[in-house]
Write an enzyme that holds these catalytic residues in place. Structure first.
Site, PDB file in Angstrom:
ATOM      1  N   ASP A 198     -62.366  15.486 -40.478  1.00  0.00           N
ATOM      2  CA  ASP A 198     -62.596  14.147 -39.966  1.00  0.00           C
ATOM      3  C   ASP A 198     -63.209  14.255 -38.575  1.00  0.00           C
ATOM      4  O   ASP A 198     -62.651  14.918 -37.702  1.00  0.00           O
ATOM      5  CB  ASP A 198     -61.276  13.378 -39.915  1.00  0.00           C
ATOM      6  CG  ASP A 198     -61.493  11.882 -39.820  1.00  0.00           C
ATOM      7  OD1 ASP A 198     -62.601  11.415 -40.135  1.00  0.00           O
ATOM      8  OD2 ASP A 198     -60.543  11.181 -39.433  1.00  0.00           O
ATOM      9  N   HIS A 220     -66.052   3.746 -30.752  1.00  0.00           N
ATOM     10  CA  HIS A 220     -64.658   4.024 -31.110  1.00  0.00           C
ATOM     11  C   HIS A 220     -64.022   4.997 -30.116  1.00  0.00           C
ATOM     12  O   HIS A 220     -62.908   4.774 -29.639  1.00  0.00           O
ATOM     13  CB  HIS A 220     -64.580   4.599 -32.528  1.00  0.00           C
ATOM     14  CG  HIS A 220     -63.219   5.097 -32.906  1.00  0.00           C
ATOM     15  ND1 HIS A 220     -62.126   4.259 -33.058  1.00  0.00           N
ATOM     16  CD2 HIS A 220     -62.753   6.355 -33.138  1.00  0.00           C
ATOM     17  CE1 HIS A 220     -61.066   4.975 -33.381  1.00  0.00           C
ATOM     18  NE2 HIS A 220     -61.413   6.249 -33.428  1.00  0.00           N
ATOM     19  N   GLU A 243     -58.571   3.100 -40.720  1.00  0.00           N
ATOM     20  CA  GLU A 243     -59.796   3.540 -40.063  1.00  0.00           C
ATOM     21  C   GLU A 243     -60.925   3.469 -41.089  1.00  0.00           C
ATOM     22  O   GLU A 243     -60.859   4.099 -42.144  1.00  0.00           O
ATOM     23  CB  GLU A 243     -59.648   4.960 -39.486  1.00  0.00           C
ATOM     24  CG  GLU A 243     -58.636   5.010 -38.341  1.00  0.00           C
ATOM     25  CD  GLU A 243     -58.742   6.259 -37.461  1.00  0.00           C
ATOM     26  OE1 GLU A 243     -59.238   7.290 -37.947  1.00  0.00           O
ATOM     27  OE2 GLU A 243     -58.318   6.175 -36.288  1.00  0.00           O
ATOM     28  N   GLU A 256     -64.352   4.426 -42.438  1.00  0.00           N
ATOM     29  CA  GLU A 256     -65.199   5.601 -42.258  1.00  0.00           C
ATOM     30  C   GLU A 256     -66.128   5.793 -43.456  1.00  0.00           C
ATOM     31  O   GLU A 256     -65.882   5.283 -44.549  1.00  0.00           O
ATOM     32  CB  GLU A 256     -64.333   6.865 -42.088  1.00  0.00           C
ATOM     33  CG  GLU A 256     -63.264   6.726 -41.013  1.00  0.00           C
ATOM     34  CD  GLU A 256     -62.631   8.038 -40.597  1.00  0.00           C
ATOM     35  OE1 GLU A 256     -63.116   9.101 -41.024  1.00  0.00           O
ATOM     36  OE2 GLU A 256     -61.646   7.993 -39.846  1.00  0.00           O
ATOM     37  N   ASP A 266     -59.030   6.134 -43.511  1.00  0.00           N
ATOM     38  CA  ASP A 266     -58.173   7.170 -42.935  1.00  0.00           C
ATOM     39  C   ASP A 266     -56.950   6.484 -42.312  1.00  0.00           C
ATOM     40  O   ASP A 266     -56.859   6.329 -41.096  1.00  0.00           O
ATOM     41  CB  ASP A 266     -58.969   7.947 -41.884  1.00  0.00           C
ATOM     42  CG  ASP A 266     -58.197   9.117 -41.323  1.00  0.00           C
ATOM     43  OD1 ASP A 266     -57.488   9.785 -42.087  1.00  0.00           O
ATOM     44  OD2 ASP A 266     -58.297   9.355 -40.102  1.00  0.00           O
ATOM     45  N   ARG A 324     -50.112   4.857 -35.780  1.00  0.00           N
ATOM     46  CA  ARG A 324     -50.437   5.078 -34.362  1.00  0.00           C
ATOM     47  C   ARG A 324     -49.241   5.548 -33.550  1.00  0.00           C
ATOM     48  O   ARG A 324     -49.394   6.294 -32.577  1.00  0.00           O
ATOM     49  CB  ARG A 324     -50.985   3.797 -33.742  1.00  0.00           C
ATOM     50  CG  ARG A 324     -52.212   3.241 -34.424  1.00  0.00           C
ATOM     51  CD  ARG A 324     -53.385   4.175 -34.311  1.00  0.00           C
ATOM     52  NE  ARG A 324     -54.550   3.630 -35.006  1.00  0.00           N
ATOM     53  CZ  ARG A 324     -55.654   4.320 -35.228  1.00  0.00           C
ATOM     54  NH1 ARG A 324     -55.745   5.591 -34.854  1.00  0.00           N
ATOM     55  NH2 ARG A 324     -56.665   3.772 -35.861  1.00  0.00           N
ATOM     56  N   GLN A 347     -48.653   9.241 -34.441  1.00  0.00           N
ATOM     57  CA  GLN A 347     -49.775   9.991 -33.872  1.00  0.00           C
ATOM     58  C   GLN A 347     -49.665  10.123 -32.355  1.00  0.00           C
ATOM     59  O   GLN A 347     -49.889  11.203 -31.792  1.00  0.00           O
ATOM     60  CB  GLN A 347     -51.069   9.259 -34.244  1.00  0.00           C
ATOM     61  CG  GLN A 347     -52.356   9.943 -33.804  1.00  0.00           C
ATOM     62  CD  GLN A 347     -53.595   9.069 -34.093  1.00  0.00           C
ATOM     63  OE1 GLN A 347     -53.509   8.040 -34.762  1.00  0.00           O
ATOM     64  NE2 GLN A 347     -54.738   9.482 -33.588  1.00  0.00           N
ATOM     65  N   LYS A 399     -51.516  10.982 -39.765  1.00  0.00           N
ATOM     66  CA  LYS A 399     -52.659  10.810 -40.668  1.00  0.00           C
ATOM     67  C   LYS A 399     -52.409  11.379 -42.062  1.00  0.00           C
ATOM     68  O   LYS A 399     -53.042  10.940 -43.024  1.00  0.00           O
ATOM     69  CB  LYS A 399     -53.869  11.561 -40.097  1.00  0.00           C
ATOM     70  CG  LYS A 399     -54.253  11.190 -38.686  1.00  0.00           C
ATOM     71  CD  LYS A 399     -55.182  10.007 -38.665  1.00  0.00           C
ATOM     72  CE  LYS A 399     -55.864   9.871 -37.312  1.00  0.00           C
ATOM     73  NZ  LYS A 399     -56.890   8.814 -37.347  1.00  0.00           N
ATOM     74  N   THR A 435     -55.036   9.407 -47.304  1.00  0.00           N
ATOM     75  CA  THR A 435     -56.418   9.060 -46.960  1.00  0.00           C
ATOM     76  C   THR A 435     -57.045   8.559 -48.253  1.00  0.00           C
ATOM     77  O   THR A 435     -57.025   9.262 -49.261  1.00  0.00           O
ATOM     78  CB  THR A 435     -57.180  10.305 -46.455  1.00  0.00           C
ATOM     79  OG1 THR A 435     -56.461  10.878 -45.357  1.00  0.00           O
ATOM     80  CG2 THR A 435     -58.587   9.944 -46.009  1.00  0.00           C
ATOM     81  N   GLU A 458     -58.181  -1.299 -32.362  1.00  0.00           N
ATOM     82  CA  GLU A 458     -59.323  -1.751 -31.547  1.00  0.00           C
ATOM     83  C   GLU A 458     -59.547  -3.249 -31.699  1.00  0.00           C
ATOM     84  O   GLU A 458     -59.785  -3.951 -30.716  1.00  0.00           O
ATOM     85  CB  GLU A 458     -60.583  -1.005 -31.966  1.00  0.00           C
ATOM     86  CG  GLU A 458     -60.574   0.472 -31.622  1.00  0.00           C
ATOM     87  CD  GLU A 458     -61.740   1.180 -32.287  1.00  0.00           C
ATOM     88  OE1 GLU A 458     -62.807   1.257 -31.670  1.00  0.00           O
ATOM     89  OE2 GLU A 458     -61.570   1.637 -33.440  1.00  0.00           O
TER      90      GLU A 458
END
Lengths: 362, 362
Positions: free
Chosen positions: A83, A90, A156, A158, A190, A194, A197, A210, A214, A315
């Site tokens: 990844d 970002h 996420e 992607e 993904d 948070r 992490q 993570k 996925t 975000e």
């Protein structure tokens, strides 16, 4: 047009198909590599075989089966999953949130496509329910970590590319050879916890925040169907080192959206990614690491510069401070029962969606 | 006694064998899972099958072939490769070197076994030459990174465990079930390019500084042969969270040594590792991540508290300041042509060695 995937009907073995509108073309009669439970053998066969298969589909081969009658499987066996972190917006947004007193971009970011290895064994196909992970986190101001279900479960958005033709151990793959090795692209969610992490990731990077899941689309869109979506890369300053200077337009203009419980909460486009896919491949192998059939390399979260173009809830909501508004309430992070759908389109080509619903923690 | 591996003789297919002194016992006549080019099917069969195989070997089954006549293969297909950071002494040494003005241990270190995913596709068997990687690094005081062969190529002495029986997606594996899932152990040399790693690793962890090659022994030693090596874990302070409290003596007392160009440069023992293997497995799956047959989980560099018991050159030489003395010169880091051998022994049980010679960069 969408791409190649693996499907089965009740009582039948999984096989390779091609999505065409509301049908799947059953390709299993076209050769052994299609009468297989993954795309790996077909992907390993290389560009001439890929073009030949598309030509046969174009010529009308393959038996149409209604999509509604089939179960979709993970389209390929994932070898290694890498990844990246290739969106300038970002990386800047995350830097501002996690290191508010420092430069948002770390010194290496503009010199190389930062990336790391994720867990290949928990890459699942669109539609697979995702159980909320439990784990350690340390709440703000707490002395010690606590254990429990993640309270900051995120997405996420992607785009990932999938390697077909392997390379040799010890030999870098030049970026100019990207399309000799890479079969196609998938959309990727993904999923990210948070809070887990944030507590675990120093100094060796994300791990359990993570690795629980996925999600990828059920359809791999071959590169050759995306020729018209190829556009020039955004300017890079400073100019990267020679091994990362790659000719040709390899940014992909894919219109992307994130839907949460039926409401579109983000719209963006992958054309703005700072690092291109050939640069990612060149970087990942410049030390001699080989790639294998089924390697998945994802872009990292795709965020644009405007409000509402961010590819993650952290975000979109300013680290949870400004929840997004849905028909059924507000969300800072994901709640149990929430369903997320990622979609992508490049002109006439629709990528496979990535759908996932959150189940309560065990 | 050493363990199970995969070998072939000229003109024959690879098959499973058991190392017994200077012979390999050819087990291919014992069943389909042994007439295979990897241990994966045998490892997936579970503890009863593993014990049964050992009993048949004990009873004299298997055809002896001189070790000198065979080629050794990578013993299993690696699914995911996880590398931990479980030695208190190693983590402390590295923290002092990389963050000299801060506490050497980060706040999370004593609460969880820090780890990350490495590259499964470049795990190679002992004896495979390792080409010096090229990559980006930023020398001290330089404004911009430079590209070239690594100048700080290092080793990491590690012990890894190998998963036989998979677990289910979404369901944690309790540490008490360690030996229902884990087949055995290998020695691991996690080759590391310190200059590449130092420039790239923030914020997502090591990537190209490690991914060029990871060497494992050709023999996987089953856990059941290591019962007498099991000793209590060192005390842990603070007491870990409940999911990491695991009964039973699961530290392994394996005497380890690192040989460089024929000279032993480090002697240590894995019994001192702060985090045990069952704790590592419990942690890696507590978020619901599943394990698969062939998952390799390594300890991280094994360093002891005394001078000369460190498991890497960067530690043995004080970040290169005090080179180790060899018969043919001094070494801060590895030079082209250098050969490293890792060895391990627990009582009568000798683990398979890990041998690797450095080739010049491409």
């Amino acid at each position: 047009m969408t791409g190649f995937g693996v499907f089965c009907r009740p009582g039948e073995e999984p096989r390779v198909g091609f999505r065409a509108g509301d049908d799947v073309l059953d390709l299993s009669a076209l050769g052994d590599e299609f009468a297989a439970p993954s795309l790996n053998a077909f992907m390993a066969a290389g560009p001439i075989a890929w073009e030949h298969a598309l030509a046969r589909i174009e010529a009308g081969e393959g038996r149409a089966v209604p999509l509604a009658e089939v179960e979709l499987k993970r389209p390929f066996e994932v070898a290694d999953y890498v990844d990246f972190y290739s969106s300038l917006e970002h990386a800047t947004n995350m830097g501002r949130m996690f290191r508010p007193d420092a430069e948002p971009l770390l010194p290496n970011w503009r010199h190389l496509p930062v990336g790391y290895h994720g867990r290949a064994g928990t890459v699942v196909v669109s539609g697979t329910p995702v159980r909320r992970p439990r784990g350690q986190a340390r709440p703000p101001d707490a002395e010690a970590p606590v254990f429990g279900p993640s309270k900051r479960l995120d997405i996420e958005l992607e785009l990932g590319f999938v390697v077909g033709v392997p390379s040799r151990f010890g030999e870098p793959v030049h970026g100019e050879r990207f399309d000799e090795h890479v079969f196609g692209v998938v959309l990727v969610n993904d999923w990210s916890a948070r809070d887990i992490q944030g507590w675990e990731y120093q100094p060796l990077g994300p791990f359990l925040g993570k690795s629980f899941a996925t999600s990828i689309s059920a359809w791999v869109t071959p590169l050759s169907l995306l020729r018209e979506a190829r556009v020039p890369r955004p300017p890079q300053d400073p100019e990267p080192l020679p091994y990362l200077r790659i000719d040709g337009d390899w940014s992909l203009a894919v219109e992307l959206e994130v839907e949460l419980n039926g409401a579109v909460v983000s719209r963006t486009n992958s054309r703005g990614l700072y690092w291109s896919m050939p640069q990612q491949l060149a970087h990942a192998t410049v030390n001699g690491a080989c790639v294998r059939t089924g390697d998945l390399m994802a872009s990292g979260t795709i965020s644009g510069p405007e409000r509402g173009s961010e590819g993650s809830l952290i975000e979109l909501t300013g680290n949870g401070a400004e929840p997004v508004e849905l028909r059924d309430g507000r969300r800072a992070f994901l709640e149990d029962g929430d369903e997320v759908v990622l979609r992508g389109r490049a002109g006439d080509v629709e990528l496979g969606e990535v759908r996932g619903r959150i189940e309560a923690a065990a």
